[in-house]
Design a protein around this motif. Structure first.
Motif, PDB file in Angstrom:
ATOM      1  N   GLU A  33       0.842  -1.194   0.000  1.00 43.02           N
ATOM      2  CA  GLU A  33       0.000   0.000   0.000  1.00 43.02           C
ATOM      3  C   GLU A  33       0.876   1.242   0.000  1.00 43.02           C
ATOM      4  O   GLU A  33       2.071   1.166   0.261  1.00 43.02           O
ATOM      5  CB  GLU A  33      -0.917   0.004   1.219  1.00 43.02           C
ATOM      6  CG  GLU A  33      -0.171   0.083   2.529  1.00 43.02           C
ATOM      7  CD  GLU A  33      -1.105   0.032   3.734  1.00 43.02           C
ATOM      8  OE1 GLU A  33      -0.593  -0.301   4.803  1.00 43.02           O
ATOM      9  OE2 GLU A  33      -2.315   0.304   3.615  1.00 43.02           O
ATOM     10  N   THR A  34       0.257   2.381  -0.282  1.00 45.66           N
ATOM     11  CA  THR A  34       0.990   3.642  -0.317  1.00 45.66           C
ATOM     12  C   THR A  34       1.529   3.995   1.059  1.00 45.66           C
ATOM     13  O   THR A  34       2.649   4.487   1.180  1.00 45.66           O
ATOM     14  CB  THR A  34       0.088   4.772  -0.852  1.00 45.66           C
ATOM     15  OG1 THR A  34      -0.375   4.389  -2.148  1.00 45.66           O
ATOM     16  CG2 THR A  34       0.836   6.071  -0.947  1.00 45.66           C
ATOM     17  N   GLY A  35       0.747   3.739   2.087  1.00 45.90           N
ATOM     18  CA  GLY A  35       1.211   4.021   3.443  1.00 45.90           C
ATOM     19  C   GLY A  35       0.076   4.179   4.417  1.00 45.90           C
ATOM     20  O   GLY A  35      -1.087   3.910   4.102  1.00 45.90           O
ATOM     21  N   THR A  36       0.422   4.632   5.622  1.00 48.97           N
ATOM     22  CA  THR A  36      -0.565   4.864   6.684  1.00 48.97           C
ATOM     23  C   THR A  36      -0.212   6.143   7.428  1.00 48.97           C
ATOM     24  O   THR A  36       0.956   6.532   7.501  1.00 48.97           O
ATOM     25  CB  THR A  36      -0.604   3.706   7.700  1.00 48.97           C
ATOM     26  OG1 THR A  36       0.679   3.605   8.329  1.00 48.97           O
ATOM     27  CG2 THR A  36      -0.955   2.388   7.035  1.00 48.97           C
ATOM     28  N   ILE A  37      -1.230   6.775   7.982  1.00 51.85           N
ATOM     29  CA  ILE A  37      -1.050   7.924   8.866  1.00 51.85           C
ATOM     30  C   ILE A  37      -2.038   7.756  10.008  1.00 51.85           C
ATOM     31  O   ILE A  37      -3.211   7.443   9.782  1.00 51.85           O
ATOM     32  CB  ILE A  37      -1.314   9.267   8.163  1.00 51.85           C
ATOM     33  CG1 ILE A  37      -0.402   9.443   6.956  1.00 51.85           C
ATOM     34  CG2 ILE A  37      -1.134  10.435   9.143  1.00 51.85           C
ATOM     35  CD1 ILE A  37      -0.729  10.677   6.111  1.00 51.85           C
ATOM     36  N   GLY A  38      -1.563   7.954  11.225  1.00 54.50           N
ATOM     37  CA  GLY A  38      -2.425   7.921  12.403  1.00 54.50           C
ATOM     38  C   GLY A  38      -2.285   9.221  13.174  1.00 54.50           C
ATOM     39  O   GLY A  38      -1.175   9.713  13.363  1.00 54.50           O
ATOM     40  N   ILE A  39      -3.404   9.783  13.607  1.00 55.31           N
ATOM     41  CA  ILE A  39      -3.422  11.041  14.364  1.00 55.31           C
ATOM     42  C   ILE A  39      -4.190  10.785  15.655  1.00 55.31           C
ATOM     43  O   ILE A  39      -5.299  10.229  15.616  1.00 55.31           O
ATOM     44  CB  ILE A  39      -4.129  12.165  13.582  1.00 55.31           C
ATOM     45  CG1 ILE A  39      -3.568  12.265  12.169  1.00 55.31           C
ATOM     46  CG2 ILE A  39      -4.030  13.488  14.314  1.00 55.31           C
ATOM     47  CD1 ILE A  39      -4.466  13.043  11.224  1.00 55.31           C
ATOM     48  N   ARG A  40      -3.604  11.193  16.774  1.00 60.58           N
ATOM     49  CA  ARG A  40      -4.260  10.973  18.060  1.00 60.58           C
ATOM     50  C   ARG A  40      -4.100  12.181  18.980  1.00 60.58           C
ATOM     51  O   ARG A  40      -3.066  12.839  18.958  1.00 60.58           O
ATOM     52  CB  ARG A  40      -3.662   9.757  18.764  1.00 60.58           C
ATOM     53  CG  ARG A  40      -3.993   8.463  18.081  1.00 60.58           C
ATOM     54  CD  ARG A  40      -3.303   7.276  18.725  1.00 60.58           C
ATOM     55  NE  ARG A  40      -3.652   6.036  18.062  1.00 60.58           N
ATOM     56  CZ  ARG A  40      -3.209   5.654  16.882  1.00 60.58           C
ATOM     57  NH1 ARG A  40      -2.370   6.413  16.220  1.00 60.58           N
ATOM     58  NH2 ARG A  40      -3.579   4.504  16.340  1.00 60.58           N
ATOM     59  N   SER A  41      -5.131  12.411  19.798  1.00 60.24           N
ATOM     60  CA  SER A  41      -5.024  13.354  20.905  1.00 60.24           C
ATOM     61  C   SER A  41      -5.768  12.735  22.079  1.00 60.24           C
ATOM     62  O   SER A  41      -6.732  11.994  21.895  1.00 60.24           O
ATOM     63  CB  SER A  41      -5.604  14.728  20.544  1.00 60.24           C
ATOM     64  OG  SER A  41      -7.006  14.684  20.463  1.00 60.24           O
ATOM     65  N   ASN A  42      -5.287  13.026  23.288  1.00 56.97           N
ATOM     66  CA  ASN A  42      -5.892  12.438  24.486  1.00 56.97           C
ATOM     67  C   ASN A  42      -6.953  13.323  25.111  1.00 56.97           C
ATOM     68  O   ASN A  42      -7.938  12.832  25.629  1.00 56.97           O
ATOM     69  CB  ASN A  42      -4.806  12.128  25.524  1.00 56.97           C
ATOM     70  CG  ASN A  42      -3.876  11.046  25.031  1.00 56.97           C
ATOM     71  OD1 ASN A  42      -4.294  10.133  24.337  1.00 56.97           O
ATOM     72  ND2 ASN A  42      -2.608  11.153  25.369  1.00 56.97           N
ATOM     73  N   ASP A  43      -6.746  14.628  25.096  1.00 57.90           N
ATOM     74  CA  ASP A  43      -7.677  15.534  25.780  1.00 57.90           C
ATOM     75  C   ASP A  43      -7.916  16.763  24.922  1.00 57.90           C
ATOM     76  O   ASP A  43      -7.055  17.650  24.905  1.00 57.90           O
ATOM     77  CB  ASP A  43      -7.108  15.935  27.140  1.00 57.90           C
ATOM     78  CG  ASP A  43      -8.105  16.724  27.968  1.00 57.90           C
ATOM     79  OD1 ASP A  43      -9.319  16.625  27.696  1.00 57.90           O
ATOM     80  OD2 ASP A  43      -7.658  17.452  28.865  1.00 57.90           O
ATOM     81  N   PRO A  44      -8.960  16.839  24.151  1.00 57.60           N
ATOM     82  CA  PRO A  44     -10.035  15.857  24.047  1.00 57.60           C
ATOM     83  C   PRO A  44      -9.589  14.650  23.212  1.00 57.60           C
ATOM     84  O   PRO A  44      -8.705  14.782  22.362  1.00 57.60           O
ATOM     85  CB  PRO A  44     -11.142  16.624  23.333  1.00 57.60           C
ATOM     86  CG  PRO A  44     -10.421  17.614  22.487  1.00 57.60           C
ATOM     87  CD  PRO A  44      -9.198  17.991  23.265  1.00 57.60           C
ATOM     88  N   TYR A  45     -10.226  13.507  23.458  1.00 56.07           N
ATOM     89  CA  TYR A  45      -9.868  12.308  22.708  1.00 56.07           C
ATOM     90  C   TYR A  45     -10.312  12.467  21.256  1.00 56.07           C
ATOM     91  O   TYR A  45     -11.452  12.802  20.958  1.00 56.07           O
ATOM     92  CB  TYR A  45     -10.534  11.063  23.294  1.00 56.07           C
ATOM     93  CG  TYR A  45     -10.390   9.876  22.366  1.00 56.07           C
ATOM     94  CD1 TYR A  45      -9.177   9.207  22.269  1.00 56.07           C
ATOM     95  CD2 TYR A  45     -11.440   9.483  21.535  1.00 56.07           C
ATOM     96  CE1 TYR A  45      -9.009   8.150  21.389  1.00 56.07           C
ATOM     97  CE2 TYR A  45     -11.286   8.419  20.653  1.00 56.07           C
ATOM     98  CZ  TYR A  45     -10.066   7.769  20.586  1.00 56.07           C
ATOM     99  OH  TYR A  45      -9.911   6.737  19.713  1.00 56.07           O
ATOM    100  N   ASN A  46      -9.389  12.243  20.353  1.00 57.06           N
ATOM    101  CA  ASN A  46      -9.658  12.191  18.921  1.00 57.06           C
ATOM    102  C   ASN A  46      -8.686  11.200  18.313  1.00 57.06           C
ATOM    103  O   ASN A  46      -7.551  11.069  18.777  1.00 57.06           O
ATOM    104  CB  ASN A  46      -9.457  13.553  18.250  1.00 57.06           C
ATOM    105  CG  ASN A  46     -10.602  14.500  18.525  1.00 57.06           C
ATOM    106  OD1 ASN A  46     -11.744  14.211  18.192  1.00 57.06           O
ATOM    107  ND2 ASN A  46     -10.306  15.633  19.135  1.00 57.06           N
TER     108      ASN A  46
END
Length: 193
Positions: A113-126
């Protein structure tokens, strides 16, 4: 049966053959020079996108300026992690990109596959994800995992920065049983070596 004394010299010959070939090519007139002075002076060879060690990610109209903390560029592939430099400052991003020509490469190299991207935040959770291998394990509510992917990717001539567009899935919406696809753009530039 071959005696051990005859096998040893043959083994040394086989291992030294590539070295002999390189040395022989060094003296040939048609062998290209390792590096020309023009190549060292060509600024476009080291050109990247944005300032080294910076980037941004924009998903659903929310833009986050980033500091790229870790970066690995090898064999045309690029991966790393970044953190937000703007509010909320708890955004973390991970990215992995296959070589741009992964479709033309031999299947045995393992690029799928071309790739992956993950985005996270804890407060607020997203949490937002893109890339078939990242979203394929979730119930995407009838959306094909292939539609939740990096739609365009450009890697800079130096191989140490990338930018493009992707379709992300909002993991909060997945958990609520109403998956949503969200368009986004990104740019990552490795920190200086």
């Amino acid at each position: 049966m071959v005696s051990l004394t005859r096998a040893i010299p043959l083994r040394h010959l086989v291992f030294s053959l590539p070295l002999w070939m390189v040395l022989a090519a060094c003296g040939r007139e048609d062998a290209p020079p390792a590096e020309t002075p023009e190549a060292r002076d060509d600024p476009s060879a080291e050109a990247g996108f944005g300032e080294p060690g910076t980037g941004f990610i924009e998903v659903g109209g929310q833009r986050h300026e980033l500091s790229v903390q870790r970066c690995v560029a090898m064999f045309g592939a690029l991966s790393g992690s970044a953190v937000s430099t703007t509010e909320p400052d708890n955004i973390s991003v991970s990215f992995e990109f296959s070589p741009v020509d992964w479709r033309e490469r031999d299947v045995s190299e393992g690029w799928e596959e071309t790739g992956t991207i993950g985005i996270r935040s804890n407060d607020p959770y997203n949490q937002w994800e893109t890339g078939v291998s990242a979203v394929g394990v979730y119930n995407t509510g009838g959306m094909a995992p292939e539609s939740l992917d990096i739609t365009s990717l450009e890697v800079a001539p130096n191989g140490r920065s990338a930018r493009g567009e992707a379709v992300f899935i909002d993991m909060q919406a997945v958990m609520a049983g109403a998956p949503q696809a969200i368009s986004g753009v990104f740019e990552f530039s490795c920190p200086p070596r």
